[in-house]
Design a protein around this motif. Structure first.
Motif, PDB file in Angstrom:
ATOM      1  N   SER A  89    -127.722 -38.650  33.842  1.00  0.00           N
ATOM      2  CA  SER A  89    -126.635 -38.203  34.902  1.00  0.00           C
ATOM      3  C   SER A  89    -126.577 -39.303  35.968  1.00  0.00           C
ATOM      4  O   SER A  89    -125.299 -39.393  36.371  1.00  0.00           O
ATOM      5  CB  SER A  89    -127.036 -36.880  35.523  1.00  0.00           C
ATOM      6  OG  SER A  89    -127.216 -35.957  34.712  1.00  0.00           O
ATOM      7  N   LYS A  90    -127.349 -39.988  36.108  1.00  0.00           N
ATOM      8  CA  LYS A  90    -127.325 -41.048  37.045  1.00  0.00           C
ATOM      9  C   LYS A  90    -126.267 -42.293  36.544  1.00  0.00           C
ATOM     10  O   LYS A  90    -125.555 -42.880  37.214  1.00  0.00           O
ATOM     11  CB  LYS A  90    -128.647 -41.808  37.516  1.00  0.00           C
ATOM     12  CG  LYS A  90    -129.475 -41.031  38.435  1.00  0.00           C
ATOM     13  CD  LYS A  90    -130.746 -41.189  38.691  1.00  0.00           C
ATOM     14  CE  LYS A  90    -131.609 -40.431  39.608  1.00  0.00           C
ATOM     15  NZ  LYS A  90    -133.010 -40.697  39.599  1.00  0.00           N
ATOM     16  N   GLU A  93    -122.884 -40.915  37.320  1.00  0.00           N
ATOM     17  CA  GLU A  93    -122.740 -40.889  38.479  1.00  0.00           C
ATOM     18  C   GLU A  93    -122.384 -42.392  39.042  1.00  0.00           C
ATOM     19  O   GLU A  93    -121.307 -42.419  39.897  1.00  0.00           O
ATOM     20  CB  GLU A  93    -123.651 -40.365  39.311  1.00  0.00           C
ATOM     21  CG  GLU A  93    -124.069 -38.615  39.142  1.00  0.00           C
ATOM     22  CD  GLU A  93    -125.125 -37.954  39.647  1.00  0.00           C
ATOM     23  OE1 GLU A  93    -125.339 -36.888  39.590  1.00  0.00           O
ATOM     24  OE2 GLU A  93    -126.080 -38.964  40.111  1.00  0.00           O
ATOM     25  N   LYS A  98    -117.225 -37.959  36.264  1.00  0.00           N
ATOM     26  CA  LYS A  98    -117.427 -36.595  36.282  1.00  0.00           C
ATOM     27  C   LYS A  98    -118.541 -36.087  35.519  1.00  0.00           C
ATOM     28  O   LYS A  98    -118.455 -36.373  34.091  1.00  0.00           O
ATOM     29  CB  LYS A  98    -116.298 -35.674  36.537  1.00  0.00           C
ATOM     30  CG  LYS A  98    -115.566 -35.586  34.921  1.00  0.00           C
ATOM     31  CD  LYS A  98    -114.363 -34.524  34.835  1.00  0.00           C
ATOM     32  CE  LYS A  98    -113.454 -34.725  33.709  1.00  0.00           C
ATOM     33  NZ  LYS A  98    -114.227 -33.701  32.562  1.00  0.00           N
TER      34      LYS A  98
END
Ligand code: SF4
Length: 135
Positions: A89-90, A93, A98
């Motif tokens: 996820s990082k 991000e 998105k």
């Protein structure tokens, strides 16, 4: 898991860059623990089931322009993290992309420093993702 049956031809996938807009792109952390390797196998499974298309998370982290573009154009970005560090996820991000759905597998399975994994865990957590992400 590798298919080593003699005479079985590999299933050739459409390149990610050709299908991003129509696909649920899957980004796995591929961490070196049971939960990371289960996440990897789930990415393979979802791809082979035709429910999603696994793409190269490390390439996004490395700043590869084609992969950044794929993450930007994806119909949905489905992110599979092994644990609460949320490394995959990082990566998205940090790239400004998105995230439409993410999971932390360690909420459902204790993180253990082993690379030995069980198909039953892969199937169980894959089903959670299929249900939650509506794949
Ligand atoms: S999210 Fe957890 S399992 Fe995955 S790469 Fe990061 S530290 Fe390893």
């Amino acid at each position: 898991m590798p298919n080593e049956k003699e005479g079985v031809q590999p299933r050739i996938l459409h390149p990610c860059h050709q299908v991003a807009e129509q696909e649920n792109m899957v980004w796995v952390c591929d961490g070196a623990a049971n939960v990371g390797q289960i996440g990897h196998e789930i990415g393979v499974l979802l791809t082979n089931l035709g429910k999603a298309r696994m793409c190269c998370t490390t390439a996004v982290a490395a700043g590869s322009k084609p992969h950044l573009d794929i993450a930007g154009r994806a119909k949905r970005n489905i992110v599979i993290n092994g644990c609460g560090n949320r490394c995959a996820s990082k990566v998205l991000e940090n790239a400004g992309k998105k995230i439409d759905y993410e999971i932390d597998i360690s909420k459902y399975l204790r993180k253990i420093p082993t690379l030995d994994i069980y198909e039953a865990d892969v199937q169980r957590i894959a089903q959670i993702i299929i249900d939650e992400a509506k794949l």
